[in-house]
Enzyme design. Sequence first.
Site, PDB file in Angstrom:
ATOM      1  N   LYS A  36      33.254  49.331  34.841  1.00 21.55           N
ATOM      2  CA  LYS A  36      32.893  48.046  34.183  1.00 21.55           C
ATOM      3  C   LYS A  36      32.509  46.927  34.983  1.00 21.55           C
ATOM      4  CE  LYS A  36      35.971  47.107  31.031  1.00 21.55           C
ATOM      5  NZ  LYS A  36      37.188  46.500  30.162  1.00 21.55           N
ATOM      6  N   LYS A  49      44.536  48.545  36.909  1.00 22.42           N
ATOM      7  CA  LYS A  49      45.273  48.200  35.245  1.00 22.42           C
ATOM      8  C   LYS A  49      46.813  48.349  35.505  1.00 22.42           C
ATOM      9  CE  LYS A  49      43.487  47.509  31.390  1.00 22.42           C
ATOM     10  NZ  LYS A  49      42.395  46.890  30.863  1.00 22.42           N
TER      11      LYS A  49
HETATM   12  N1  GLU Z   1      41.932  43.309  30.248  1.00 22.51           N
HETATM   13  C1  GLU Z   1      40.542  42.895  30.236  1.00 22.51           C
HETATM   14  C2  GLU Z   1      39.496  44.373  30.212  1.00 22.51           C
HETATM   15  O1  GLU Z   1      40.057  45.314  29.812  1.00 22.51           O
HETATM   16  C3  GLU Z   1      39.857  41.891  31.220  1.00 22.51           C
HETATM   17  C4  GLU Z   1      40.312  42.136  32.625  1.00 22.51           C
HETATM   18  C5  GLU Z   1      40.113  41.159  33.813  1.00 22.51           C
HETATM   19  O2  GLU Z   1      39.761  40.051  33.206  1.00 22.51           O
HETATM   20  O3  GLU Z   1      40.648  41.380  34.761  1.00 22.51           O
HETATM   21  O4  GLU Z   1      38.352  44.202  30.649  1.00 22.51           O
END
Ligand code: GLU
Length: 419
Positions: A93, A105
Amino acid sequence: MRQENLFTETQKQFKEIADILNLEPEIIRQLEEPQRLIKFQIPVKMDNGKIKIFYGFRAQHNNVLGPYKGGIRFHPKVSEDEVKALSIMMTWKCALVNLPFGGGKGGVIVEPKELSEKELERISRGYVRGVFPWIGPEVDIPAPDINTNPKIMAWMVDEYSKLKGEDSPAAFTGKPLEVWGLEGREEATGYGGAVILEKLKEKFNLNPKETTLAIQGFGNVGSNFARFAFQKGFKIIALSEDVGGIYAEAGLNPEKVLECREEKGEIAGCYCVGSVCDTNFGKQISNEQLLEMDVDILVPAAVENVITEENAPKIRAKYIIEMANGPITAGAEKILEKRGILSVPDILANAGGVAASYFEWLQSKQKEKWQKERTLNELSEILGKAFDEVWELSQKEEIKFKQAAYLSAIGRVVKAMKD
Ligand code: GLU
């Protein structure tokens, strides 16, 4: 019921692209799993005086493009495999939308609805004590995810700053405004999805008024996405949350549904309330029914693996915008592709959240306040550009949109590794 394992699914998806890119076995080895996994106990003194042990995780997949970045979820179904998979998705991403971050994560196995506010605070602070040696503004920057919010980030950044012995606002993103949070961060993921919606409209000449949407999930992501889609004039005919949802052929106003949910406690109780929906047509539906509805655009915005090989043949939407992480299994995607359904993958559709996190990280480091307008403009720019790049690649290579997104993201990570 989640039958598929998200980690295996994510690996399958990666290996498919690795084959196309003809990646060397050493590169595959490095990217098929996280570089590090931290697994730890969080002992918490509960309000009844007893100590209860919770389990926390942080997976750090890859940091070739920058510090690990990704949320922390609090959920009973959190597992080692789930955070590992989600950390891999974060790498792709961030690469796809060109952020100087890698993928991470975290999660805690817990049902936060069963906790008091004090217990929630103790778990949040305990989480930070467990991962402290491995995180930091230039190392790994956590953020909110399912069931975590700005308040939790405030406790976490406070705990981090105490342990570090210095004020460290850039160690977390998704914080409240008073502690260097970013105006617009909370709605950023939903807003980013609406930018994608706008792009689909442009490419396929959609008329919003006649374009129907079904949205699964009404948490931060689903509800904000719904609000922006509604503002753009799209016709939302179904909405749901974990316990069920509503369908109204005449269209739903998400603001009214939110108000009604506050009052009734559940969306499903709202189908006949005043102007929330057309009472003649409004009815309760299950999450499964929502996915199979006859709509133009389906938006899974809740949890992973909801579109499987079992229900993929029954999906009637023409386009799917993946606002949740990993809502379509690899096998289901094959079926959808054969049926000519276009899916915009999570790594693009929900990247607005982490992109806004990047702005928050910058402003926390530079102690400079961003205006909301600037954030939203930059988000439109970043996501719009990423969409166009993926679109062009898919046309040029004559491949599916989703595959083009993964090719582009993984290609970028691999190039950086080789460089
Ligand atoms: N939890 C969100 C995601 O899955 C945001 C992660 C973030 O801002 O670091 O993209």
